[in-house]
Scaffold this active site. Structure first.
Site, short mmCIF file in Angstrom:
data_model
loop_
_atom_site.label_atom_id
_atom_site.label_comp_id
_atom_site.label_asym_id
_atom_site.label_seq_id
_atom_site.Cartn_x
_atom_site.Cartn_y
_atom_site.Cartn_z
N CYS A 18 43.07 27.28 7.37
CA CYS A 18 42.73 28.68 7.03
C CYS A 18 43.70 29.21 5.98
O CYS A 18 44.63 28.53 5.56
CB CYS A 18 42.76 29.55 8.27
SG CYS A 18 44.40 29.73 9.00
N ASP A 441 35.09 31.73 -35.61
CA ASP A 441 35.43 31.20 -36.92
C ASP A 441 34.10 30.87 -37.61
O ASP A 441 33.10 30.63 -36.92
CB ASP A 441 36.28 29.95 -36.74
CG ASP A 441 36.45 29.18 -38.05
OD1 ASP A 441 36.90 29.79 -39.03
OD2 ASP A 441 36.11 27.98 -38.07
N ASP A 640 37.24 25.58 -34.16
CA ASP A 640 37.21 24.12 -34.05
C ASP A 640 38.32 23.41 -34.82
O ASP A 640 38.53 22.22 -34.64
CB ASP A 640 35.87 23.59 -34.53
CG ASP A 640 35.72 23.68 -36.05
OD1 ASP A 640 36.19 24.69 -36.63
OD2 ASP A 640 35.17 22.75 -36.65
#
Length: 759
Positions: A18, A441, A640
């Site tokens: 728990c 971008d 990227d």
């Protein structure tokens, strides 16, 4: 003053049941000198610890966990932990099923004897006449004692040990509740004179049913836990266990662990590619859907990269191994998913604060309930006080609370991985949910990053094909992206490109050369004006192209305007659909680019992007991000390239295109494995679905427990005669954990945001 060298180690933790267990293990680990941070996850049963190597070691951390009653095992790369954990969970589920079956068989007669007598008067008379009340109680005592001492023994061993350490947890509540009911009933059975005559009742069925129902809940919970890690298991199962390697002129099937970088691996049609490599011979079509989610096989030829775990659909080839072990793409994906699944979201801080005092508070509530019934309760007060105190202990077990957040994270990040979205950092799940604007971008992200010749128009008497042939001759001497696009267009049309002489590149303006006796000049309108070439007749066409985001290239031959051509970086097919999907979710979009404002606005106009930051240098992208965040807006940045890394790190959430550079991927917290921008909208939608799921779980686990405590305590009994039996309290508590897990598993059915009809 030197900064300590921190190392990070993961441990498999066994024995947790728990949220209070999680808190106890974290506290024990954090108390070890040299530990900087400790995070424990109940769903993954793992702990991640950052510590100073000079002050602590793994053995000290293992010992600290053992002192509070749990077991820790360090996890290392390629140590087979996932397989062992899967087997361990299978064994646990089987053991719980066996324990539940035994408890059920022993409990049923107890339940029928006691509850049947209460519910059916005729059955009560039959028991009294044929078995006798005392013999019935003796039989119930024997069966219930077997339930508690055999399948229920674990609750008492762990629960009483935790009580002895003054660190009560869920097992303590169950042990106290079931143990109290059993002890009272035992006194009533064997020493009835110790109790007032109106208090001589037995509650063996409550003790037995409590244990049986909680074992049922744990069994169902164990089954559900096995399904939460399904994504990881599928990823692990993707990699073949052997590879066909060419060594000493012979093909050998060897274990994947023995393959080395530089080995030559032969892959036949229909086989899975065993390991990352570069094709050195042959060609084929490879199904990379496990990476990208795209079902269409991709052509692979000599010099191209292949990824272990993908499927070779046709043709055979030989590849040179480039990455092995933990460096392979599949291993890195698994590592990223595991890290995300084990992460702690900011929302978890609330759970931590609650669970720190929840179990002691429940015990206090049970004592108050017991005292209140003794003082103000109706006869028989003692058994009524015990029954309600036991109900309070059982209903409030916080097992569901500890599972509420991590199970949703596990299932959500696993489903994301199946959709080609990798959360490198789990907290990005919550970060994406709060994003107001997504900035992109341009080059290579919204566009293909490869300029192409899109339009051309020749001025009579010049012919378009001839002008392109001479222009390509000049541009073969240039390495500018526009030049490469023009040469590529000429090659695609099969034109015979002559050689150029006296080539001269005019910086920032264009090029000039002699081709087959003609003076060729190509470049900007400013260059044409400098050389006295009149291009006014072409101005309308230039304006139209500029609005479309295209770059015009003027061509003059022997001092006369001959043609105008347009080069543009084509927009990715998925970009417009991604932007539209984000707008449908109520998220604003922006573009940050180093390109000129004219071209940038043209691209933004086609995509429906309202905010544009153009002519931004790489180091200026961070400033542009800060500017877009004004007014308290939270921002995600999608990029990227290497030049995007600072912006990816500076954004609230950085999203890298997986086909981009490693630098960009390492700087981001979310990675899109396919070059499909629609996955940005998918990630946003999945983030919101996961956080909604977590909030639902927390409400059910916490509000539900708190709401039922007064009912269990008997608060409604004086006015309405309504109270909660310990049996129903146990059933409700056990089912709350199963509900939380079942609700989290709904995320496995999450579907991506719908694309436009023409997508």
């Amino acid at each position: 003053m030197s900064v300590p060298a921190l190392t990070q180690t993961e441990f498999a933790i066994s024995g947790m049941t728990c949220a209070s267990c999680v808190k106890r293990v974290e506290k024990a680990l954090s108390a070890v000198p040299g530990v900087n941070e400790a995070s424990v996850n109940l769903a993954t049963e793992r702990a991640r610890v950052a510590y100073d190597l000079g002050s602590a070691d793994a053995q000290a951390l293992v010992a600290a966990v053992a002192r509070v009653g749990y077991e820790a095992t360090p996890i290392t790369v390629d140590d087979g932990h996932q397989a062992r954990q899967a087997q361990s969970r299978a064994d646990e589920a089987q053991a719980l099923r066996r324990s539940f079956t035994i408890a059920l068989l022993l409990t049923l007669p107890v339940f029928v004897l006691e509850m049947g007598s209460h519910m059916i008067p005729a059955f009560h008379h039959w028991i009294t006449a044929n078995l006798g009340t005392q013999n019935s109680w003796l039989l119930q005592f024997v069966l219930t004692t077997l339930v508690l001492a055999w399948p229920g023994r674990v609750f008492f061993v762990k629960g009483l040990t935790a009580l002895w350490r003054r660190a009560p947890e869920m097992n303590s509540l169950v042990a106290m509740g079931a143990g109290t009911a059993w002890a009272y009933s035992t006194v009533a059975t064997f020493m009835p004179d110790w109790l007032p005559e109106n208090a001589r009742y037995v509650y063996f069925e409550a003790a037995a049913v409590i244990v049986t129902l909680i074992l049922l809940g744990r069994m169902l919970e164990a089954r559900a836990k096995g399904r939460t890690g399904a994504a990881i298991k599928r990823l692990i199962g993707l990699q073949p266990r052997t590879a066909r390697v060419l060594r000493q002129g012979q093909l050998q099937d060897i274990a994947i662990e023995q393959v080395q970088a530089g080995d030559h691996v032969v892959v036949r049609p229909g086989e899975k590619i065993p390991i990352d490599g570069e094709i050195i011979e042959g060609r084929s079509f490879v199904d990379e859907s496990m990476l990208t989610g795209e079902p269409v096989p991709v052509e692979k030829t000599v010099g191209m990269q292949t990824t272990g775990g993908t499927l070779n659909t046709s043709g055979s080839f030989t590849s040179r191994v480039t990455h092995t072990g933990a460096d392979t793409m599949l291993a890195r994906i698994i590592s990223m998913v595991e890290a995300a699944q084990g992460a702690r979201l900011p929302i978890q801080a609330l759970v931590d604060q609650v669970t720190a005092w929840f179990v002691p508070a429940v015990m206090a509530a049970a004592l108050l309930t017991f005292g209140a019934w003794l003082i103000w309760g109706s006869a028989p007060v003692l058994p009524m006080a015990i029954v309600h105190a036991v109900a309070v202990l059982i209903i409030a077990c916080p097992c569901a609370m500890g599972l509420a957040t991590p199970t949703s994270i596990m299932v959500g990040t696993g489903r994301a991985a199946e959709l080609g979205v990798l959360f490198r950092q789990g907290d990005a799940l919550q970060g994406l949910r709060d994003v107001d604007v997504v900035a992109f971008d341009k080059t290579g992200t919204l566009t293909l990053g490869k300029p192409a010749l899109t339009d051309s128009h020749a001025v009579a008497p010049f012919e378009e094909t001839q002008v392109l042939r001479w222009l390509a001759a000049v541009q073969t001497r240039s390495e500018h992206p526009i030049a490469l696009a023009i040469v590529a267009a000429a090659n695609e049309r099969g034109l015979n490109i002559p050689s150029a002489e006296n080539f001269d590149a005019i910086t920032g303006a264009g090029v000039q050369a002699m081709v087959e006796g003609h003076a060729i000049l190509a470049g900007s309108g400013r260059l044409m004006a400098q050389h006295g070439v009149d291009v006014a007749a072409l101005s309308d066409r230039v304006t139209a192209w500029g609005e479309a985001g295209k770059t015009p290239v003027y061509v003059a031959i022997d001092g006369k305007a001959a043609a105008i051509m347009a080069v543009s970086d084509p927009i990715k097919p998925s970009a417009i659909h991604a932007i539209e999907a984000l707008h449908r979710q109520g998220i604003e979009t922006a573009m940050i680019t180093g390109d000129n404002p004219h071209t940038a606005r043209g691209v933004a106009r086609q995509l429906g992007i309202a905010e544009v930051r153009a002519e931004v240098l790489p180091d200026g992208k961070v400033a542009a991000i800060h500017d877009l965040r004004k007014g308290g807006r939270r921002l995600a940045f999608v990029g990227d390239g290497i030049n995007d890394a600072p912006a990816l790190a500076a954004a609230d959430v950085g999203i890298a295109i997986g086909t981009g550079t490693d630098v960009a991927i390492e700087a981001a917290s979310v990675v899109l494995m396919a070059d499909d921008l629609h996955a940005v909208a998918d990630a946003m939608a999945l983030s919101r679905a996961t956080l909604t799921n977590i909030r639902q779980n927390l409400f059910w686990a916490f509000a539900y427990n708190v709401a039922l405590i007064p009912l269990a305590a008997g608060a409604l009994y004086p006015a309405f005669g309504i109270s909660l039996s310990p049996i129903f309290a146990a059933a409700a508590m056990a089912m709350s954990s199963v509900f939380v897990l079942g609700n989290a598993l709904r995320l496995r059915r999450f579907h991506p945001t719908p694309r436009l009809a023409n997508a």
